[in-house]
Design an enzyme around this catalytic site. Structure first.
Site, PDB file in Angstrom:
ATOM      1  N   GLU A   1       0.837  -1.205   0.000  1.00 18.84           N
ATOM      2  CA  GLU A   1       0.000   0.000   0.000  1.00 18.84           C
ATOM      3  C   GLU A   1       0.868   1.251   0.000  1.00 18.84           C
ATOM      4  OE1 GLU A   1      -3.457   0.323   2.749  1.00 18.84           O
ATOM      5  OE2 GLU A   1      -2.406   2.107   3.510  1.00 18.84           O
TER       6      GLU A   1
ATOM      7  N   GLY B   1     -14.445   5.862   5.045  1.00 18.38           N
ATOM      8  CA  GLY B   1     -13.607   7.033   5.240  1.00 18.38           C
ATOM      9  C   GLY B   1     -13.952   7.739   6.525  1.00 18.38           C
TER      10      GLY B   1
END
Length: 610
Positions: free
Chosen positions: A20, A111
Site C-alpha cells: 500500500e 472514510g
C-alpha cells in the site's frame, strides 16, 4: 486483472502479498515514489494499492499514481475510494476515470466522518457507509462487472468504538453480501485476538479472502500515534520491549521487522489467511527485509544488511557498514554551513553506498522531512484523524476574539489542554526548553505552532533530542513558526534584512498564495541532521520553499476545517474565517546551532540565558 481472479489463480509455496502507498504531496516526492514502487515491484507483489484522501483531497494524485502503476508499469492496482465528504457525482467521475485507466480493483471505504458535519460541505446523500459504495457499484449497469471490490474490516472494532464485535461482524457480512470480493483488515499487534476474530468471521458464513494489514513499526513515536489513531491494543510484552529501546530508532525499526516476521508466520500457518497486505508508509527497506527473511522474495535474506537474530521474538540488528565512517568533527564542518544550495550537477538523493535510495528517508524526524522523499506528507492509514464537533468544543472552546485564540495557544503551552488544531499531541519535551520564549511570542499575538531549540552534538539516544541508531550524534538549528498579521511580517522582514547578517532566514506565506523569503529559490535548509557509524550524514528535517508551501497550504486548510465546526454567521466562524484570510504563517531559522539563545536574542534583543 481483478484481484479476486488473481488470488484464485495464485500458485506459490508461500502466501501472496500486496503493498500500500499514498500519493506524496510534492511533485518530487511523487516522482521518487514511482522509482521506489518500481524497485519494490521486483519483489513480485500480487498487486499494490493507492490510498485516497478524505473527501477526495488527493483525488488527482491518487488517480494519476494508480493510472501510472496500472497502465505504464503494468502492476495490478487497487484504488482506495472513500464515500464520505464526496460531492455529488464525484464517485461516478472517479469510477469512470479508474475504468479508463484500466484499473479493475476498488477498496471501498467509508472514510472519515464529515468534519463539522452539522454545517460543512454537503455530501452525496447516496453514500454514507462503505456498503453504500459497494451496493452502488454492483447495481450500476456501467460499472457492475468492471470492478473487483474490497472492503475494510476491524479485528478489534472500528476506531469510532460505536458498536460491539457482533454488530461489526454483521456490518462486515452485509458488505460481503452486497458484493465485496475480498477483505483487507486494519493493522493489529495482538495476534491471538486476530486469530479469534478470523474464526468468528468464518463461523458467520463469510468465505471471501481475508488479507490482514501489517505495518512494520518504523519509529516509536509513529507507532504510538498509529495505535492511538487506529484504536488497536498492544500486548504488554511488545510495549515493554519497545519502551526499553525507544531511544534507539534503529533498534525500534529492527524490532518492527522481526515482529512483523513473527506475526506473519503465525497467521499464515495452516492456511488461516491467503496473503498479507503491507502498509508501507511509502518506505521500502523494512518491507523488503521482512519478505527476504521470510524467504518469500526469491532466495535467502540479503547479505548487505543480513539479520543476525533468527529466533522468534528476538531483536535483529543489521551488520554495521564499512564503506564510509563519519566522525563528529567531520560532520560538523560539512553540515555547519548556514544554507546549502543545490548545484547544477546535483547528485541523486541517497546515491551513496550506505545511504542508498532504499534507506535515505528511513528516519523521519519532524514534520517537514525532505520534500523529495516519497514519504513526505504521510497522513496515516486511510486518511487523517478527525474530531467530532463535541470534542472540538470541549477541547478548544468557542473563541470569539483574537485574544481568545491567544489564550487558547497559551493554555496549550501550559499543558492545560493537550492539543490544538495544529498540534495533535501534547507539547514535546524539547519545547519545554524554550517554553518562556514561545509563551512570549504567543502573548504578543504571534501564535506559535512549531519550534525546536538548538542542539550541538547531542547523543543519538538522548531521551529528549535523540533519534536514529545508537552511537551517533544529532544536531539541530533553532527555528520557530507562528501565525502573525501582515504588519508583524513587515516588522520581522525589516529586522532580518537589517540585522540578520546571513544567519537568519525566513519564509512567510498567506492563504492567497503570497510567499516572501530571503532563502534562494533553490536553497535547502537542513535544520536537523545526524551522524552515525557507517552512514552518510542524514538530514531528516529540511525547510525549503517546497516543503514550506506544502505545510502552509495545509495549515490554512486547518483554519477552514476548524471554522467548519461552528454555524455559519456565528462569531466563532467569522473570527476563524478572518484569521484564515488575514494572517500569515511565518517560519524563522537561526543557523548558529552552537548558540542556543541566538534566535531568541535576535527576536527579542538583549542577552537571554537558557
Amino acid at each position: 486483472m481483478k484481484l479476486s481472479e488473481k488470488i484464485a489463480a495464485y500458485n506459490s509455496p508461500h502466501p501472496f502479498y500486496t503493498f500500500e502507498f499514498f500519493p506524496p504531496r510534492t511533485d518530487q516526492g511523487f516522482e521518487n515514489l514511482i522509482t521506489r514502487i518500481s524497485r519494490l515491484s521486483s519483489l513480485n507483489p500480487i498487486a499494490i494499492s493507492i490510498t485516497w484522501g478524505a473527501g477526495g483531497s488527493t483525488k488527482e494524485r491518487s488517480l494519476d499514481l494508480a493510472g501510472l502503476t496500472q497502465a505504464e508499469y503494468e502492476i495490478d492496482t487497487v484504488l482506495h475510494l472513500t464515500c464520505t465528504n464526496m460531492k455529488h457525482g464525484m464517485v461516478d467521475d472517479v469510477l469512470k476515470a479508474a475504468k479508463a485507466r484500466g484499473i479493475q480493483n476498488i477498496l471501498a471505504l467509508r472514510g472519515d466522518p464529515p468534519r463539522g458535519q452539522e454545517h460543512w460541505i454537503p455530501i452525496d446523500p447516496r453514500f454514507n457507509h462503505g456498503i453504500d459504495l459497494v451496493t452502488y457499484i454492483r447495481s450500476h449497469q456501467y460499472f457492475s462487472s468492471d470492478f473487483c471490490i474490497g472492503v475494510a474490516a476491524y479485528p478489534e472494532g472500528h476506531p469510532d468504538g460505536e458498536t460491539d464485535e457482533d454488530k461489526e461482524l454483521e456490518f462486515l457480512k452485509a458488505k460481503v453480501d452486497a458484493g465485496a470480493d475480498f477483505i483487507v483488515t486494519q493493522l493489529f499487534y495482538d495476534v491471538d485476538r486476530f486469530l479469534h476474530w478470523v474464526k468468528r468471521v468464518r463461523e458467520i458464513g463469510i468465505t471471501v479472502p481475508i488479507i490482514p494489514g501489517i505495518m512494520p513499526i518504523q519509529t516509536y513515536s509513529s507507532f504510538l500515534r498509529l495505535i492511538k489513531l487506529c484504536g488497536v491494543s498492544v500486548p504488554s510484552s511488545i510495549m515493554s520491549d519497545l519502551e526499553s529501546i525507544q531511544h534507539d530508532d534503529q533498534m525500534v525499526k529492527d524490532y518492527g521487522v522481526q515482529l512483523a516476521i513473527d506475526t506473519i508466520k503465525r497467521i499464515t500457518t495452516k492456511g488461516t489467511v491467503p496473503g498479507i497486505h503491507f502498509c508501507t508508509l511509502n518506505l521500502e527497506k523494512s518491507v523488503q527485509l521482512v519478505l527476504e527473511n521470510l524467504q518469500w522474495a526469491g532466495g535467502s535474506p540479503v547479505t548487505k544488511n543480513k539479520l543476525i537474530a533468527e529466533t522468534p521474538g528476538s531483536i535483529i540488528h543489521p551488520l554495521p557498514g564499512s564503506e564510509l565512517i563519519i566522525t563528529p568533527s567531520s560532520a560538523t564542518s560539512s553540515a555547519a554551513n548556514a544554507l546549502t544550495t543545490k548545484q547544477t550537477a546535483d547528485t541523486e538523493v541517497g546515491r551513496g553506498e550506505v545511504n542508498y535510495a532504499a534507506t535515505w528517508d528511513d528516519f523521519p524526524n519532524g514534520r517537514f522531512g525532505d520534500y523529495k522523499s516519497p514519504a513526505f506528507g504521510d497522513l496515516g492509514p486511510w486518511g487523517a484523524p478527525v474530531l467530532s464537533r463535541t470534542e472540538v468544543i470541549d477541547e478548544w472552546g468557542s473563541p470569539k476574539t483574537e485574544q481568545d485564540l491567544t489564550e487558547l495557544f497559551v493554555r496549550y503551552l501550559h499543558s492545560e489542554i493537550t492539543t490544538t488544531p495544529f498540534s495533535p499531541s501534547a507539547l514535546s519535551p524539547e519545547s519545554l526548553r524554550i517554553l518562556s520564549h514561545l509563551e512570549r511570542l504567543t502573548q504578543r499575538g504571534w501564535w506559535t505552532v512549531g519550534s525546536q531549540p538548538a542542539v550541538d552534538c547531542g547523543n543519538s539516544t538522548d531521551p529528549v533530542f535523540g533519534w536514529g541508531p545508537r552511537g551517533g550524534y544529532v544536531f539541530q538549528k533553532s527555528f520557530v513558526e507562528f501565525f502573525a498579521d501582515e504588519e508583524a511580517v513587515k516588522e520581522i522582514v525589516q529586522k532580518i534584512e537589517k540585522e540578520g547578517q546571513g544567519v537568519v532566514h525566513y519564509f512567510a506565506g498567506n492563504m492567497q498564495g503570497e510567499c516572501r523569503s530571503n532563502v534562494p529559490e533553490d536553497g535547502r535548509n537542513a535544520v536537523t541532521w545526524g551522524i552515525f557509524p557507517g552512514q552518510e550524514i542524514v538530514q531528516t528535517t529540511i525547510i525549503e520553499r517546497e516543503s514550506f508551501l506544502s505545510w502552509k497550504d495545509e495549515a490554512f486548510s486547518i483554519w477552514a476545517e476548524w471554522a467548519s465546526f461552528y454555524p455559519p454567521g456565528s462569531q466563532e466562524r467569522e473570527l476563524l474565517d478572518v484569521v484564515m484570510q488575514k494572517r500569515w504563517l511565518v517560519s524563522i531559522v537561526h543557523h548558529d546551532y552552537r548558540n542556543p539563545g541566538g534566535l531568541w536574542t535576535f527576536l527579542f534583543g538583549g542577552n537571554i540565558a537558557l
